[in-house]
Write a protein that holds these residues in place. Structure first.
Motif, PDB file in Angstrom:
ATOM      1  N   LEU A   3       0.814  -1.212   0.000  1.00  0.00           N
ATOM      2  CA  LEU A   3       0.000   0.000   0.000  1.00  0.00           C
ATOM      3  C   LEU A   3       0.851   1.268   0.000  1.00  0.00           C
ATOM      4  N   LEU A   4       2.140   1.136   0.261  1.00  0.00           N
ATOM      5  CA  LEU A   4       3.054   2.257   0.105  1.00  0.00           C
ATOM      6  C   LEU A   4       3.323   2.510  -1.378  1.00  0.00           C
ATOM      7  N   GLU A   5       3.327   1.421  -2.151  1.00  0.00           N
ATOM      8  CA  GLU A   5       3.683   1.509  -3.569  1.00  0.00           C
ATOM      9  C   GLU A   5       2.578   2.131  -4.406  1.00  0.00           C
ATOM     10  N   LYS A   6       1.356   1.630  -4.213  1.00  0.00           N
ATOM     11  CA  LYS A   6       0.229   2.118  -5.014  1.00  0.00           C
ATOM     12  C   LYS A   6      -1.085   1.694  -4.369  1.00  0.00           C
ATOM     13  N   PRO A   7      -2.206   2.265  -4.791  1.00  0.00           N
ATOM     14  CA  PRO A   7      -3.499   1.873  -4.222  1.00  0.00           C
ATOM     15  C   PRO A   7      -3.909   0.456  -4.651  1.00  0.00           C
ATOM     16  N   TYR A   8      -4.532  -0.262  -3.734  1.00  0.00           N
ATOM     17  CA  TYR A   8      -5.059  -1.600  -3.996  1.00  0.00           C
ATOM     18  C   TYR A   8      -6.475  -1.701  -3.453  1.00  0.00           C
ATOM     19  N   THR A   9      -7.272  -2.542  -4.085  1.00  0.00           N
ATOM     20  CA  THR A   9      -8.579  -2.892  -3.527  1.00  0.00           C
ATOM     21  C   THR A   9      -8.408  -4.128  -2.657  1.00  0.00           C
ATOM     22  N   GLY A  10      -9.435  -4.408  -1.854  1.00  0.00           N
ATOM     23  CA  GLY A  10      -9.403  -5.617  -1.051  1.00  0.00           C
ATOM     24  C   GLY A  10      -9.307  -6.861  -1.922  1.00  0.00           C
ATOM     25  N   GLN A  11     -10.006  -6.861  -3.063  1.00  0.00           N
ATOM     26  CA  GLN A  11      -9.973  -7.996  -3.971  1.00  0.00           C
ATOM     27  C   GLN A  11      -8.578  -8.212  -4.533  1.00  0.00           C
ATOM     28  N   GLN A  12      -7.916  -7.136  -4.929  1.00  0.00           N
ATOM     29  CA  GLN A  12      -6.564  -7.245  -5.481  1.00  0.00           C
ATOM     30  C   GLN A  12      -5.591  -7.794  -4.442  1.00  0.00           C
ATOM     31  N   LYS A  24     -17.390  -1.092 -10.860  1.00  0.00           N
ATOM     32  CA  LYS A  24     -17.130  -2.192 -11.799  1.00  0.00           C
ATOM     33  C   LYS A  24     -18.240  -3.222 -11.642  1.00  0.00           C
ATOM     34  N   ASN A  25     -18.956  -3.457 -12.727  1.00  0.00           N
ATOM     35  CA  ASN A  25     -20.074  -4.407 -12.722  1.00  0.00           C
ATOM     36  C   ASN A  25     -21.089  -4.080 -11.625  1.00  0.00           C
ATOM     37  N   GLY A  26     -21.345  -2.784 -11.456  1.00  0.00           N
ATOM     38  CA  GLY A  26     -22.324  -2.349 -10.483  1.00  0.00           C
ATOM     39  C   GLY A  26     -21.847  -2.378  -9.039  1.00  0.00           C
ATOM     40  N   ILE A  27     -20.561  -2.712  -8.828  1.00  0.00           N
ATOM     41  CA  ILE A  27     -19.996  -2.783  -7.478  1.00  0.00           C
ATOM     42  C   ILE A  27     -18.981  -1.658  -7.295  1.00  0.00           C
TER      43      ILE A  27
END
Length: 204
Positions: free
Chosen positions: A28-37, A70-73
């Protein structure tokens, strides 16, 4: 993202002293992530990732930087609130937990450095000519071991961070330059118990 965040709560120290969360913070220091990623990256259930994200967010260590549908989410992208962390004076009585937090974060930095070295392009290690002039080198790989007083070492750290500020300014100037390349710098400097490098002196 702030350059440095001062940790003022013991719960922040505890959150970062966990090895897995320290590794997650490196991502998370490097770049933004989602929980799924993150779930896919760590091969861990969404529920467990969500638990860790919520705890880091509750402690003010990460934040949602943007959302995307994405896909309504609605997907939430998390990122660290700072590039570095330092404990406030009132947390120093918890020195054991503070030390473990620092150890885990530095370990994750070392792992990240290893991955960058293994993934670096062949060009990164190219030598245009044999020379002892550092200004002509394409990369730096060096290990140093030395003796100094604590005051001298802290003065050196201050000079090092001044140099990092110079890199920050250089990066801003390079943003619009089509000839600029991306470079990675990793530095670890800390006290060790005993010398590991033995030097032979012919006079002795």
């Amino acid at each position: 993202m702030k350059p440095m965040l001062t940790l003022t709560e013991f719960s922040q120290i505890k959150a970062l002293s966990d090895p897995f969360r320290a590794e997650m913070m490196m991502r998370l220091l490097e770049k933004p992530y989602t929980g799924q990623q993150l779930s896919e990256y760590f091969n861990m259930s969404r529920a467990k990732i969500h638990y860790h994200l919520k705890d880091l967010e509750k402690n003010g260590l990460i934040e949602i930087v943007y959302t995307e549908e994405k896909n309504g989410i609605i997907q939430k992208f998390y990122q660290s609130v700072a590039r570095g962390f330092t404990p406030a004076a009132e947390l120093l009585p918890h020195i054991g937990d503070v030390s473990e937090t620092s150890r885990q974060l530095i370990l994750q930095m070392a792992e990240r450095t290893k991955r960058h070295i293994l993934a670096a392009p062949e060009e990164a290690f190219k030598l245009d000519k044999a020379t002892e002039d550092p200004s002509q080198w394409n990369y730096v790989g060096s290990l140093w071991e030395f003796s100094a007083t604590e005051e001298q070492f802290k003065a050196w750290i201050k000079k090092y961070f001044d140099l990092m500020e110079e890199i920050t300014g250089m990066a801003k100037d390079a943003e619009s330059n089509p000839n600029s390349k991306v470079y990675f710098v990793s530095t670890t400097a800390l006290q060790i118990d005993e010398p590991s490098m033995k030097r032979f002196n012919k006079e002795n």
